[in-house]
Scaffold this motif. Structure first.
Motif, short mmCIF file in Angstrom:
data_model
loop_
_atom_site.label_atom_id
_atom_site.label_comp_id
_atom_site.label_asym_id
_atom_site.label_seq_id
_atom_site.Cartn_x
_atom_site.Cartn_y
_atom_site.Cartn_z
N ASP A 72 28.81 15.13 6.70
CA ASP A 72 28.18 16.42 6.97
C ASP A 72 26.74 16.14 7.38
OD1 ASP A 72 30.53 17.55 6.13
OD2 ASP A 72 29.73 18.27 4.21
N TYR A 73 26.35 16.62 8.56
CA TYR A 73 25.05 16.28 9.12
C TYR A 73 24.34 17.56 9.53
CZ TYR A 73 21.65 13.64 11.94
OH TYR A 73 20.49 13.09 12.46
N ASP A 74 23.14 17.73 9.03
CA ASP A 74 22.33 18.92 9.34
C ASP A 74 21.10 18.47 10.12
OD1 ASP A 74 20.78 21.20 9.44
OD2 ASP A 74 21.26 21.82 7.38
N ALA A 75 21.14 18.71 11.44
CA ALA A 75 20.07 18.22 12.32
C ALA A 75 18.74 18.93 12.09
CB ALA A 75 20.50 18.37 13.78
N ARG A 76 18.74 19.98 11.30
CA ARG A 76 17.47 20.69 11.01
C ARG A 76 16.60 19.91 10.03
NH1 ARG A 76 20.32 26.22 9.23
NH2 ARG A 76 21.43 24.61 8.03
N GLU A 77 17.20 18.95 9.36
CA GLU A 77 16.47 18.17 8.36
C GLU A 77 15.80 16.95 8.97
OE1 GLU A 77 16.01 18.86 5.24
OE2 GLU A 77 17.53 20.39 4.76
N LEU A 78 14.61 16.61 8.47
CA LEU A 78 13.92 15.41 8.89
C LEU A 78 14.46 14.20 8.14
CD1 LEU A 78 10.24 16.72 8.92
CD2 LEU A 78 11.63 16.17 10.92
N PRO A 79 14.40 13.03 8.75
CA PRO A 79 14.77 11.81 8.00
C PRO A 79 13.82 11.59 6.84
CG PRO A 79 13.76 11.27 10.10
CD PRO A 79 13.98 12.74 10.13
N LYS B 111 0.87 -1.15 0.00
CA LYS B 111 0.00 0.00 0.00
C LYS B 111 0.91 1.21 0.00
CE LYS B 111 -3.65 2.51 2.33
NZ LYS B 111 -4.50 2.65 3.53
N SER B 112 0.97 1.95 -1.07
CA SER B 112 1.87 3.09 -1.19
C SER B 112 1.13 4.35 -0.81
CB SER B 112 2.37 3.20 -2.64
OG SER B 112 3.32 4.21 -2.76
N ILE B 113 1.59 5.02 0.23
CA ILE B 113 0.94 6.22 0.73
C ILE B 113 1.98 7.28 0.99
CG2 ILE B 113 -0.93 4.93 1.83
CD1 ILE B 113 0.46 5.41 4.51
N ALA B 114 1.56 8.52 1.08
CA ALA B 114 2.46 9.59 1.51
C ALA B 114 2.61 9.47 3.01
CB ALA B 114 1.86 10.95 1.13
N ASP C 111 7.16 13.77 0.93
CA ASP C 111 6.73 14.68 -0.14
C ASP C 111 7.91 15.09 -1.02
OD1 ASP C 111 7.60 16.00 2.26
OD2 ASP C 111 7.03 17.90 1.33
N ARG C 112 9.14 14.87 -0.50
CA ARG C 112 10.35 15.20 -1.25
C ARG C 112 10.86 14.01 -2.06
NH1 ARG C 112 14.31 18.06 3.02
NH2 ARG C 112 15.70 17.89 1.21
N LEU C 113 10.16 12.89 -1.96
CA LEU C 113 10.57 11.68 -2.66
C LEU C 113 9.70 11.44 -3.87
CD1 LEU C 113 11.13 9.30 0.41
CD2 LEU C 113 12.70 11.00 -0.57
N GLY C 114 10.26 10.79 -4.87
CA GLY C 114 9.52 10.50 -6.09
C GLY C 114 9.59 9.04 -6.47
N GLU D 67 7.04 0.74 -8.33
CA GLU D 67 5.62 1.05 -8.20
C GLU D 67 5.23 1.38 -6.78
OE1 GLU D 67 3.39 -2.17 -9.78
OE2 GLU D 67 4.38 -2.12 -11.75
N ASN D 68 5.80 0.67 -5.82
CA ASN D 68 5.35 0.79 -4.44
C ASN D 68 6.35 1.50 -3.53
OD1 ASN D 68 2.83 -0.92 -4.65
ND2 ASN D 68 4.37 -2.36 -5.41
N TRP D 69 7.52 1.81 -4.04
CA TRP D 69 8.53 2.50 -3.27
C TRP D 69 8.67 3.94 -3.75
CZ3 TRP D 69 11.90 0.78 0.69
CH2 TRP D 69 11.69 -0.56 1.09
N LYS D 70 9.11 4.79 -2.84
CA LYS D 70 9.48 6.16 -3.18
C LYS D 70 10.97 6.32 -2.97
CE LYS D 70 5.20 8.71 -2.55
NZ LYS D 70 4.66 10.01 -2.06
#
Length: 864
Positions: free
Chosen positions: A211-218, A7-10, A224-227, A191-194
């Motif tokens: 280089d690690y930026d802790a302000r970013e979410l995993p 089941k592919s969901i956001a 929404d940033r994945l395609g 089809e089912n992965w982003k």
């Protein structure tokens, strides 16, 4: 078996406070288990992120890998109540798994270092206890992949167009077994992965750092940033289950600071010297530390190791902290003539070779009212010290150095302690060298832009390492790397697996390096009674032996494979040494190349290994029901060839310069080339040689590996002990006196009186010269395995004590059980306690005696 259903969901942010690669979790879910059936891979594909960068242009030593971390995310909906769940995974690059926001598995830097074209390792985890098992429930699978081991300089030679690995990729299959017994497979697909570039890791690679930026979410919290992923067709080799050499963070032996101070200003600088730092404040153990812009914090952990720094710290949002690892401090007022690269008291980094572009850790702070924890897990460093700067004030509540190694706590087997603190430091240096360099492969060093599986380093240390850890599984894995890198003719490489250099078509058949293909399996078989490693490698070993037997391991005959070059007795202090260039010169026509006497030396050494290899093949053949007579005949032929080709009838070398050297004589004695007067004359010349050098060894990697045992076996144990206790350059204790906490690459990597050795090739964490501990175990403690009954079923106990050691306490968890040897002196009385495990026997020879006695299992005391 049911069909593959996703089941592919956001996916929104699913777990507050969850972690991403680079911030090691306090705990993990899932345990390593057996792989699924190979057929399960048919339900999956290699997938990559379409927006992943690709490095282009001509590669050079300082080329950095592509920016960004690739994330792969999918949601699986259960088709029934789940009874068990297993996730089989692999990657091109370094990957980390997440299930519902929790890290899966304690193994790091997966899938490890293997031949990039031929083999990838898979890691399968039982995640039954971590999933939501209800019928119809959803579970989020997520993976982060960074370039290490794939799209990284470590496998790409300088001059190559782009990195060999272009894009990182992931492949996996989740198997759900339902309560009714049915199974369902969920494999990676488009089809089912982003997929996409996301997360806090902005850059990570083996050489580069992180280089690690802790302000970013995993990635699983910002889908929404994945395609849509793309299929990756770069790897067409074999996927094999991991079978050893997994990598771990050894938190149980984490190192705390022994000294920490802040400096900003420099005094005493001149045109020829960088000066000396002015320490503005020091911090006591456990005390919180602060660092402000313009200041530098130096932290000394007191122990060199392959490791990563682990922080608990805080700062304003957007503050960037930079942490630079280092093996030693600049000294001597930063004198350039001493090889220093900065003021005294600052961290030296020139020996890393790419200090401006590699081995760098950057952390950008997010907004937080409380201190946060951070441990990089996409790379590793080799260091004792770190140098820390920041763009704004940072408070560090705690910092540790956590070792990174394939020597997990569970496989450590041996401890040995003497009454001599200098020797104990040498033993400790050897143990830390093994921990640092048994890291997926037997790396030569963990700190600079190399970290390759050099095969001579491997073979000279294999037996030593087998006492400190159960390395059988580790070498099953590494010997696959060797077979993958072997040529069709049978030639073994200088480096395994294939990497940026050391295994080119002209770096094969280098004497002492190629022979690891025989020496390593024989040693593991002898130490652990492991016939499996013999069977796995027999065809490969037999091919190599046929190759060297056909041409008598002759350098010129093999020049197309060895490039008309040999490393030989690398870094020795003797004539004809290759690294220094003394083995080379101009011929009468002005052409540069190996000297004629160097070629004779190389041919002699390779023929000596021909004898050694053939004898080992004879032993392994006999143990596994193969034709041992063929290899005994090869031993005899090789010895006859050596006598005729290289020696006069009186036992002197025909090439006169070889009579002035230690290593040639040692190989002749080890292989029993002569008996009688010729042998005694050789021993006399060798004794004289040591005397001429002030009782100092002159040997390099190869000569040192056989030095102590050969001296002992040929009536020169007095010289062996003199060498052990020697403190002049070159010697083992010279490095100890000069501050070593691991084994060095060179006998004189650093000299208090002169400073740094050559920075172009100067590691303070190699392990090859730690092979002296093999002799400490087998002679000083008196614990040796018998090839006639491998795996310590029959033990050779022949201790040779020395009052300068004071006491000896050795305990070894052998394949046959725990063996103990403990001795001390009370006045002139020597008291020895030893233990033979149940099911084993021992042949015991007491000091000064020639007759031996057989003992059954039990504990015994001898007084002399």
């Amino acid at each position: 078996m049911k069909t593959n259903l996703f089941k592919s969901i956001a996916i929104a942010a699913i777990l507050v406070g969850s972690t991403a690669c680079g911030s090691a979790p306090a705990s993990f879910v899932g345990s390593l288990t057996d792989a699924l059936d190979d057929s399960a891979w048919e339900s999956s594909a290699w997938i990559s992120a379409p927006d992943a960068q690709v490095v282009t242009g001509t590669i050079y030593d300082g080329t950095r890998s592509a920016d960004g971390a690739s994330w792969f995310v999918a949601t699986v909906k259960n088709g029934g109540k789940v009874a068990s769940a297993k996730w089989m995974t692999t990657g091109l690059g370094v990957y980390e798994l997440y299930l519902n926001g929790q890290v899966v598995g304690e193994e790091i830097l997966k899938p490890g270092f293997t031949h990039y074209e031929k083999t990838k390792r898979s890691f399968t985890y039982d995640v039954t206890d971590a999933i939501n098992s209800a019928s119809g429930a959803e579970n989020v699978l997520a993976v982060q992949v960074t370039p290490g081991w794939w799209a990284d300089k470590i496998i790409t030679p300088a001059g190559h167009e782009g990195m060999i690995g272009k894009k990182v990729a992931f492949r996996g299959v989740l198997e759900l077994t339902y309560a009714d017994g049915s199974k369902e497979l969920f494999g990676t697909d488009t089809e089912n992965w982003k997929a996409g570039i996301a997360g806090p890791v902005k850059h990570a690679a083996i050489f580069d750092g992180e280089d690690y930026d802790a302000r970013e979410l995993p990635g699983y919290a910002c889908t929404d940033r994945l395609g849509v992923p793309e299929i990756n067709n770069e790897f067409n080799g074999e996927i094999l289950p991991t079978c050893g050499a997994e990598i771990y963070l050894r938190k149980d032996i984490a190192l705390k600071p022994v000294k920490a101070y802040v400096w900003k200003d420099v005094e005493g600088a001149t045109e020829d010297a960088y000066g000396k730092v002015v320490i503005s404040r020091e911090y006591a153990a456990g005390e919180p530390m602060t660092i402000a812009p313009g200041e530098t914090l130096v932290v000394d952990f007191g122990q060199n190791a392959a490791a990563v720094p682990s922080f608990v710290f805080n700062a304003k949002e957007g503050t960037v902290l930079t942490c630079l690892p280092s093996e030693l401090l600049n000294d001597g007022n930063g004198a350039k003539s001493r090889g220093m690269d900065g003021p005294e008291g600052s961290c030296h980094r020139l020996n890393l070779r790419i200090p401006q572009t590699g081995m760098i850790l950057n952390y950008t702070f997010a907004e937080s009212k409380k201190p946060v924890a951070f441990t990089p897990t996409c790379t590793f460093f080799g260091y004792r010290l770190v140098s820390i700067t920041a763009t704004d004030e940072v408070t560090i509540d705690s910092i540790e150095s956590i070792p990174v190694t394939s020597i997990s706590k569970g496989i450590e087997t041996g401890t040995i302690t003497t009454g001599n603190e200098l020797v104990n430091r040498l033993i400790s240096n050897t143990v830390w060298g093994q921990r640092s360099n048994y890291l997926s492969v037997t790396t030569d060093c963990p700190q600079r832009n190399e970290r390759l599986g050099w095969t001579a380093d491997t073979q000279v240390f294999t037996e030593t390492g087998s006492f400190f850890a159960n390395t059988s599984s580790f070498f099953h894995k590494w010997m696959r790397d060797m077979r993958d890198t072997q040529t069709e003719l049978g030639g073994f490489p200088g480096v395994a697996p294939l990497a940026q250099y050391g295994a080119e078509p002209t770096s094969m058949m280098r004497l002492g390096w190629a022979d690891a293909g025989i020496i390593v399996p024989w040693t593991i078989w002898k130490q652990f009674g492991d016939t499996g490693i013999v069977d796995e490698n027999w065809e490969s070993m037999d091919l190599f032996m046929n190759h060297i037997n056909d041409n008598k391991y002759d350098h010129i005959a093999l020049s197309a494979e060895n490039g008309n070059y040999q490393w030989a007795d690398w870094l020795s202090y003797e004539p004809l040494e290759s690294c220094s260039g003394s083995a080379f010169g101009h011929d009468k026509k002005g052409k540069w190349g190996p000297l004629p006497e160097a070629i004779e030396y190389w041919n002699y050494l390779s023929a000596s290994y021909w004898v050694i290899d053939a004898g080992m093949m004879r032993d392994m053949a006999a143990a596994t029901g193969r034709d041992a007579a063929r290899y005994q005949a090869m031993v005899d032929n090789a010895k006859a060839y050596i006598r005729e080709r290289f020696f006069n009838a009186n036992g002197e070398f025909k090439t006169a310069i070889l009579n002035t050297m230690q290593t040639p004589a040692l190989f002749a004695l080890k292989n029993n080339i002569f008996e009688g007067e010729a042998k005694e004359a050789m021993i006399a010349r060798l004794r004289e040689n040591f005397a001429q050098h002030g009782n100092c060894l002159q040997t390099g990697f190869l000569g040192t590996s056989i030095l102590m045992g050969t001296l002992t076996d040929n009536g020169m144990v007095d010289i062996a002990y003199e060498l052990l206790f020697q403190r002049k350059n070159p010697s083992w204790l010279y490095s100890v006196d000069n501050g070593a906490t691991t084994i060095w690459e060179r006998w004189n990597s650093y000299m208090i009186e002169n400073g740094m050795g050559p920075r172009g090739m100067n590691s303070f964490n190699h392990y090859a010269y730690g092979c002296v501990c093999e002799w400490i175990w087998e002679t000083a403690a008196g614990i040796s395995s018998d090839p006639a009954a491998p795996g310590f079923k029959h033990i050779i106990m022949k201790p040779v004590p020395d009052k300068r050691l004071g006491t000896m306490d050795a305990e070894y968890k052998s394949a046959a059980g725990v063996i103990k040897s403990s001795w001390k002196y009370e006045g002139d009385k020597w008291i020895w306690n030893f233990t033979i495990p149940e099911g084993a026997t021992a042949t015991v020879t007491l000091p000064g005696e020639t007759e031996s006695k057989d003992y059954e299992a039990g504990s015994y005391t001898v007084e002399m």
